[in-house]
Design a protein around this motif. Sequence first.
Motif, PDB file in Angstrom:
ATOM      1  N   THR A   1      -7.096   3.757  -1.130  1.00  0.00           N
ATOM      2  CA  THR A   1      -5.823   3.115  -0.756  1.00  0.00           C
ATOM      3  C   THR A   1      -5.259   3.707   0.536  1.00  0.00           C
ATOM      4  O   THR A   1      -4.716   2.977   1.374  1.00  0.00           O
ATOM      5  CB  THR A   1      -4.797   3.273  -1.912  1.00  0.00           C
ATOM      6  OG1 THR A   1      -5.363   2.710  -3.096  1.00  0.00           O
ATOM      7  CG2 THR A   1      -3.491   2.566  -1.609  1.00  0.00           C
TER       8      THR A   1
ATOM      9  N   GLU B   1      -2.656  -7.333  -5.249  1.00  0.00           N
ATOM     10  CA  GLU B   1      -3.294  -7.052  -3.960  1.00  0.00           C
ATOM     11  C   GLU B   1      -4.386  -8.076  -3.644  1.00  0.00           C
ATOM     12  O   GLU B   1      -4.529  -8.517  -2.503  1.00  0.00           O
ATOM     13  CB  GLU B   1      -3.922  -5.652  -3.982  1.00  0.00           C
ATOM     14  CG  GLU B   1      -2.903  -4.541  -3.970  1.00  0.00           C
ATOM     15  CD  GLU B   1      -3.586  -3.211  -3.678  1.00  0.00           C
ATOM     16  OE1 GLU B   1      -4.151  -2.636  -4.614  1.00  0.00           O
ATOM     17  OE2 GLU B   1      -3.561  -2.785  -2.521  1.00  0.00           O
TER      18      GLU B   1
ATOM     19  N   GLU C   1     -10.698  -3.871  -3.624  1.00  0.00           N
ATOM     20  CA  GLU C   1      -9.773  -4.152  -4.737  1.00  0.00           C
ATOM     21  C   GLU C   1     -10.519  -4.797  -5.907  1.00  0.00           C
ATOM     22  O   GLU C   1     -10.269  -4.489  -7.069  1.00  0.00           O
ATOM     23  CB  GLU C   1      -8.619  -5.064  -4.304  1.00  0.00           C
ATOM     24  CG  GLU C   1      -7.838  -4.612  -3.070  1.00  0.00           C
ATOM     25  CD  GLU C   1      -7.138  -3.270  -3.213  1.00  0.00           C
ATOM     26  OE1 GLU C   1      -7.323  -2.579  -4.228  1.00  0.00           O
ATOM     27  OE2 GLU C   1      -6.420  -2.885  -2.277  1.00  0.00           O
TER      28      GLU C   1
ATOM     29  N   GLN D   1      -7.081   2.171   3.222  1.00  0.00           N
ATOM     30  CA  GLN D   1      -6.669   0.764   3.369  1.00  0.00           C
ATOM     31  C   GLN D   1      -5.371   0.661   4.165  1.00  0.00           C
ATOM     32  O   GLN D   1      -5.173  -0.258   4.960  1.00  0.00           O
ATOM     33  CB  GLN D   1      -6.459   0.132   1.986  1.00  0.00           C
ATOM     34  CG  GLN D   1      -7.755  -0.061   1.222  1.00  0.00           C
ATOM     35  CD  GLN D   1      -7.517  -0.499  -0.201  1.00  0.00           C
ATOM     36  OE1 GLN D   1      -6.403  -0.396  -0.739  1.00  0.00           O
ATOM     37  NE2 GLN D   1      -8.562  -0.989  -0.843  1.00  0.00           N
TER      38      GLN D   1
ATOM     39  N   GLU E   1       0.837  -1.213   0.000  1.00  0.00           N
ATOM     40  CA  GLU E   1       0.000   0.000   0.000  1.00  0.00           C
ATOM     41  C   GLU E   1       0.871   1.262   0.000  1.00  0.00           C
ATOM     42  O   GLU E   1       0.553   2.230  -0.689  1.00  0.00           O
ATOM     43  CB  GLU E   1      -0.954   0.003   1.212  1.00  0.00           C
ATOM     44  CG  GLU E   1      -1.929  -1.163   1.278  1.00  0.00           C
ATOM     45  CD  GLU E   1      -2.972  -1.186   0.160  1.00  0.00           C
ATOM     46  OE1 GLU E   1      -2.866  -0.431  -0.814  1.00  0.00           O
ATOM     47  OE2 GLU E   1      -3.895  -2.021   0.269  1.00  0.00           O
TER      48      GLU E   1
ATOM     49  N   HIS F   1      -9.477   5.906  -6.158  1.00  0.00           N
ATOM     50  CA  HIS F   1      -8.822   4.731  -5.577  1.00  0.00           C
ATOM     51  C   HIS F   1      -7.610   5.112  -4.729  1.00  0.00           C
ATOM     52  O   HIS F   1      -7.265   4.377  -3.803  1.00  0.00           O
ATOM     53  CB  HIS F   1      -8.430   3.718  -6.655  1.00  0.00           C
ATOM     54  CG  HIS F   1      -8.107   2.372  -6.073  1.00  0.00           C
ATOM     55  ND1 HIS F   1      -9.048   1.598  -5.421  1.00  0.00           N
ATOM     56  CD2 HIS F   1      -6.942   1.697  -5.973  1.00  0.00           C
ATOM     57  CE1 HIS F   1      -8.475   0.504  -4.963  1.00  0.00           C
ATOM     58  NE2 HIS F   1      -7.191   0.531  -5.296  1.00  0.00           N
TER      59      HIS F   1
HETATM   60 FE   LIG Z   1      -4.990  -1.398  -1.923  1.00  0.00          FE
END
Ligand SMILES: [Fe+2]
Length: 254
Positions: free
Chosen positions: A58, A136, A166, A61, A28, A54
Amino acid sequence: MQNQLIMEKMQDLTALLKHEVEDLVSVEDQIIEAMPAMIERAKNTTLKKNLRDHLKVTQAQRKRLDEVQKLLNGQEQGGNEKKGFLSNLFGGMTKHECKGMKGIIDEGQRIMAEDMTESVMDAAIIASAQKIEHYEICGYGTARAYARELNNQKVAKLLEQTLNEEYDADQLLTKLALGSVNEKAEGRSPSSNGKSNGAMKKAASANSAGTVKKTATATGSSVKRGATKQKGAKAGTKSSPKKAAASKAGKKVR
Ligand SMILES: [Fe+2]
Protein backbone atom coordinates in the motif's frame (compact mmCIF):
# COMPACT_ATOMS: atom_id res chain seq x y z
CA MET A 1 -19.17 20.59 1.82
CA GLN A 2 -15.78 22.26 1.81
CA ASN A 3 -14.73 20.19 -1.18
CA GLN A 4 -17.81 21.24 -3.08
CA LEU A 5 -17.08 24.90 -2.42
CA ILE A 6 -13.53 24.82 -3.70
CA MET A 7 -13.90 22.31 -6.50
CA GLU A 8 -13.59 23.68 -9.99
CA LYS A 9 -16.23 22.78 -12.51
CA MET A 10 -15.27 19.52 -14.19
CA GLN A 11 -15.45 19.91 -17.95
CA ASP A 12 -14.28 16.55 -19.23
CA LEU A 13 -13.21 12.98 -18.48
CA THR A 14 -9.64 14.09 -17.72
CA ALA A 15 -10.96 16.24 -14.89
CA LEU A 16 -13.02 13.33 -13.62
CA LEU A 17 -9.97 11.04 -13.75
CA LYS A 18 -7.95 13.55 -11.75
CA HIS A 19 -10.72 13.66 -9.19
CA GLU A 20 -10.84 9.86 -9.02
CA VAL A 21 -7.05 9.74 -8.52
CA GLU A 22 -7.29 12.38 -5.80
CA ASP A 23 -9.90 10.21 -4.14
CA LEU A 24 -7.54 7.21 -4.35
CA VAL A 25 -4.76 9.24 -2.74
CA SER A 26 -7.03 9.82 0.23
CA VAL A 27 -8.04 6.14 0.20
CA GLU A 28 -4.43 4.94 0.38
CA ASP A 29 -3.49 7.51 3.03
CA GLN A 30 -6.37 6.39 5.24
CA ILE A 31 -5.50 2.72 4.78
CA ILE A 32 -1.85 3.31 5.67
CA GLU A 33 -3.02 4.96 8.86
CA ALA A 34 -5.58 2.28 9.72
CA MET A 35 -3.64 -0.90 8.97
CA PRO A 36 -1.23 -0.98 11.94
CA ALA A 37 -4.19 -1.38 14.34
CA MET A 38 -5.57 -4.25 12.24
CA ILE A 39 -2.16 -5.93 12.19
CA GLU A 40 -1.88 -5.57 15.94
CA ARG A 41 -5.31 -7.06 16.62
CA ALA A 42 -4.94 -9.99 14.22
CA LYS A 43 -3.90 -13.21 15.92
CA ASN A 44 -3.76 -15.66 13.04
CA THR A 45 -0.10 -15.63 11.97
CA THR A 46 -0.84 -15.89 8.24
CA LEU A 47 -3.37 -13.08 8.47
CA LYS A 48 -0.90 -10.95 10.38
CA LYS A 49 1.78 -11.58 7.76
CA ASN A 50 -0.61 -10.90 4.86
CA LEU A 51 -1.65 -7.59 6.40
CA ARG A 52 1.97 -6.60 7.08
CA ASP A 53 2.93 -7.42 3.51
CA HIS A 54 -0.03 -5.49 2.17
CA LEU A 55 0.86 -2.43 4.22
CA LYS A 56 4.20 -2.31 2.40
CA VAL A 57 2.41 -2.80 -0.92
CA THR A 58 0.00 0.00 0.00
CA GLN A 59 2.86 2.39 0.76
CA ALA A 60 4.27 1.68 -2.69
CA GLN A 61 0.82 2.18 -4.22
CA ARG A 62 0.60 5.59 -2.58
CA LYS A 63 3.91 6.59 -4.22
CA ARG A 64 2.64 5.25 -7.52
CA LEU A 65 -0.28 7.66 -7.27
CA ASP A 66 2.18 10.55 -7.00
CA GLU A 67 3.59 9.35 -10.30
CA VAL A 68 0.09 9.19 -11.79
CA GLN A 69 -0.69 12.71 -10.61
CA LYS A 70 2.55 14.03 -12.06
CA LEU A 71 1.73 12.47 -15.39
CA LEU A 72 -1.80 13.87 -15.36
CA ASN A 73 -0.86 17.37 -14.18
CA GLY A 74 2.23 17.51 -16.38
CA GLN A 75 0.03 17.35 -19.41
CA GLU A 76 -1.36 20.80 -18.88
CA GLN A 77 0.54 22.76 -16.27
CA GLY A 78 3.92 21.15 -15.75
CA GLY A 79 3.05 19.36 -12.55
CA ASN A 80 2.38 20.43 -9.01
CA GLU A 81 5.77 22.11 -8.79
CA LYS A 82 4.47 25.07 -10.76
CA LYS A 83 1.67 25.81 -8.34
CA GLY A 84 1.83 29.25 -6.85
CA PHE A 85 2.70 30.24 -3.31
CA LEU A 86 -0.92 30.77 -2.25
CA SER A 87 -1.99 27.50 -3.77
CA ASN A 88 0.71 25.67 -1.83
CA LEU A 89 -0.06 27.62 1.31
CA PHE A 90 -3.73 26.62 1.24
CA GLY A 91 -3.04 23.15 -0.09
CA GLY A 92 -3.80 21.64 3.31
CA MET A 93 -7.23 23.21 3.39
CA THR A 94 -8.22 21.85 0.02
CA LYS A 95 -7.08 18.29 0.61
CA HIS A 96 -9.77 15.89 -0.43
CA GLU A 97 -10.98 13.25 1.99
CA CYS A 98 -12.67 10.14 0.65
CA LYS A 99 -15.74 9.74 2.81
CA GLY A 100 -16.52 6.30 1.43
CA MET A 101 -13.24 4.90 2.74
CA LYS A 102 -13.60 6.84 5.97
CA GLY A 103 -16.93 5.10 6.58
CA ILE A 104 -15.52 1.66 5.85
CA ILE A 105 -12.56 2.24 8.16
CA ASP A 106 -14.77 3.69 10.90
CA GLU A 107 -16.94 0.60 10.78
CA GLY A 108 -13.88 -1.64 10.90
CA GLN A 109 -12.58 0.18 13.95
CA ARG A 110 -15.97 -0.11 15.61
CA ILE A 111 -16.14 -3.87 15.15
CA MET A 112 -12.55 -4.26 16.36
CA ALA A 113 -13.53 -2.45 19.56
CA GLU A 114 -16.18 -5.10 20.30
CA ASP A 115 -15.57 -7.82 22.86
CA MET A 116 -14.96 -11.06 20.93
CA THR A 117 -12.76 -14.12 20.90
CA GLU A 118 -9.48 -14.05 19.01
CA SER A 119 -10.84 -16.29 16.26
CA VAL A 120 -13.95 -14.16 15.75
CA MET A 121 -11.74 -11.07 15.71
CA ASP A 122 -9.64 -12.57 12.93
CA ALA A 123 -12.78 -13.25 10.88
CA ALA A 124 -14.00 -9.69 11.51
CA ILE A 125 -10.65 -8.22 10.45
CA ILE A 126 -10.71 -10.19 7.21
CA ALA A 127 -14.22 -8.92 6.48
CA SER A 128 -13.13 -5.32 7.12
CA ALA A 129 -10.01 -5.74 4.98
CA GLN A 130 -12.07 -7.14 2.12
CA LYS A 131 -14.50 -4.22 2.24
CA ILE A 132 -11.47 -1.98 1.88
CA GLU A 133 -10.10 -4.04 -1.01
CA HIS A 134 -13.41 -4.07 -2.86
CA TYR A 135 -13.71 -0.31 -2.60
CA GLU A 136 -10.21 0.05 -3.98
CA ILE A 137 -10.89 -2.40 -6.80
CA CYS A 138 -13.90 -0.29 -7.75
CA GLY A 139 -11.91 2.97 -7.63
CA TYR A 140 -8.85 1.70 -9.51
CA GLY A 141 -11.01 -0.15 -12.05
CA THR A 142 -12.91 3.04 -12.80
CA ALA A 143 -9.77 5.19 -13.00
CA ARG A 144 -8.11 2.68 -15.34
CA ALA A 145 -11.17 2.68 -17.60
CA TYR A 146 -11.01 6.49 -17.81
CA ALA A 147 -7.26 6.44 -18.54
CA ARG A 148 -7.81 3.90 -21.30
CA GLU A 149 -10.62 5.93 -22.75
CA LEU A 150 -8.31 8.95 -22.78
CA ASN A 151 -5.64 6.81 -24.42
CA ASN A 152 -3.25 7.55 -21.59
CA GLN A 153 -1.47 4.20 -21.54
CA LYS A 154 1.19 5.18 -19.00
CA VAL A 155 -1.39 6.13 -16.43
CA ALA A 156 -3.59 3.14 -17.27
CA LYS A 157 -0.64 0.77 -16.70
CA LEU A 158 0.25 2.28 -13.35
CA LEU A 159 -3.35 2.06 -12.21
CA GLU A 160 -3.61 -1.50 -13.46
CA GLN A 161 -0.52 -2.53 -11.51
CA THR A 162 -2.21 -1.45 -8.30
CA LEU A 163 -5.55 -2.93 -9.35
CA ASN A 164 -3.91 -6.34 -9.79
CA GLU A 165 -2.26 -6.07 -6.39
CA GLU A 166 -5.65 -5.38 -4.83
CA TYR A 167 -7.12 -8.44 -6.53
CA ASP A 168 -4.26 -10.56 -5.21
CA ALA A 169 -4.73 -9.26 -1.67
CA ASP A 170 -8.46 -9.90 -1.86
CA GLN A 171 -7.95 -13.46 -3.06
CA LEU A 172 -5.45 -14.21 -0.30
CA LEU A 173 -7.97 -13.00 2.27
CA THR A 174 -10.73 -15.16 0.84
CA LYS A 175 -8.45 -18.18 0.81
CA LEU A 176 -7.53 -17.60 4.41
CA ALA A 177 -11.13 -17.02 5.52
CA LEU A 178 -12.55 -20.05 3.79
CA GLY A 179 -9.49 -22.16 4.49
CA SER A 180 -9.49 -21.88 8.28
CA VAL A 181 -10.39 -18.57 9.91
CA ASN A 182 -14.17 -18.70 9.47
CA GLU A 183 -14.28 -22.26 10.68
CA LYS A 184 -12.36 -21.39 13.84
CA ALA A 185 -14.64 -18.42 14.40
CA GLU A 186 -17.63 -20.73 14.16
CA GLY A 187 -16.80 -21.81 17.70
CA ARG A 188 -18.33 -25.21 17.15
CA SER A 189 -18.68 -27.33 20.25
CA PRO A 190 -18.64 -31.14 19.98
CA SER A 191 -22.24 -31.30 21.16
CA SER A 192 -23.59 -28.91 18.54
CA ASN A 193 -25.91 -30.44 16.02
CA GLY A 194 -25.35 -30.27 12.29
CA LYS A 195 -28.26 -27.97 11.62
CA SER A 196 -27.07 -25.11 13.76
CA ASN A 197 -23.51 -25.57 12.56
CA GLY A 198 -24.66 -25.24 8.99
CA ALA A 199 -26.52 -22.04 9.71
CA MET A 200 -23.56 -20.52 11.47
CA LYS A 201 -21.16 -21.55 8.74
CA LYS A 202 -23.34 -19.96 6.10
CA ALA A 203 -23.45 -16.70 8.03
CA ALA A 204 -19.72 -16.68 8.69
CA SER A 205 -18.63 -17.41 5.17
CA ALA A 206 -20.82 -14.67 3.80
CA ASN A 207 -18.46 -12.21 5.47
CA SER A 208 -15.36 -13.31 3.73
CA ALA A 209 -16.25 -15.12 0.59
CA GLY A 210 -16.94 -11.96 -1.31
CA THR A 211 -13.92 -11.97 -3.57
CA VAL A 212 -14.49 -9.64 -6.47
CA LYS A 213 -13.83 -11.38 -9.75
CA LYS A 214 -11.73 -9.60 -12.33
CA THR A 215 -14.75 -9.53 -14.57
CA ALA A 216 -16.60 -7.22 -12.24
CA THR A 217 -14.19 -4.31 -12.30
CA ALA A 218 -15.30 -2.31 -15.25
CA THR A 219 -17.14 0.15 -13.09
CA GLY A 220 -16.21 2.89 -15.49
CA SER A 221 -16.81 0.82 -18.57
CA SER A 222 -20.05 2.48 -19.55
CA VAL A 223 -18.08 5.66 -20.19
CA LYS A 224 -15.69 4.14 -22.69
CA ARG A 225 -15.81 2.74 -26.17
CA GLY A 226 -13.42 -0.20 -26.06
CA ALA A 227 -15.07 -2.32 -23.38
CA THR A 228 -14.04 -5.57 -24.99
CA LYS A 229 -10.40 -4.51 -25.05
CA GLN A 230 -10.34 -4.40 -21.30
CA LYS A 231 -8.58 -7.35 -19.80
CA GLY A 232 -10.90 -7.34 -16.81
CA ALA A 233 -14.01 -7.20 -18.94
CA LYS A 234 -13.18 -10.10 -21.25
CA ALA A 235 -15.42 -12.63 -19.55
CA GLY A 236 -18.05 -10.10 -18.61
CA THR A 237 -21.37 -10.32 -20.35
CA LYS A 238 -22.07 -6.83 -21.53
CA SER A 239 -25.76 -6.87 -20.88
CA SER A 240 -26.08 -9.50 -18.19
CA PRO A 241 -28.00 -8.61 -15.03
CA LYS A 242 -24.96 -9.84 -13.08
CA LYS A 243 -22.67 -7.27 -14.66
CA ALA A 244 -25.24 -4.54 -14.31
CA ALA A 245 -25.55 -5.37 -10.61
CA ALA A 246 -21.78 -5.35 -10.17
CA SER A 247 -21.55 -2.01 -11.87
CA LYS A 248 -24.32 -0.62 -9.74
CA ALA A 249 -22.70 -1.94 -6.59
CA GLY A 250 -19.44 -0.31 -7.60
CA LYS A 251 -20.95 3.15 -7.56
CA LYS A 252 -19.19 5.31 -5.03
CA VAL A 253 -20.82 7.10 -2.15
CA ARG A 254 -19.16 10.33 -1.25
FE1 LIG B 1 -4.27 -0.02 -2.05
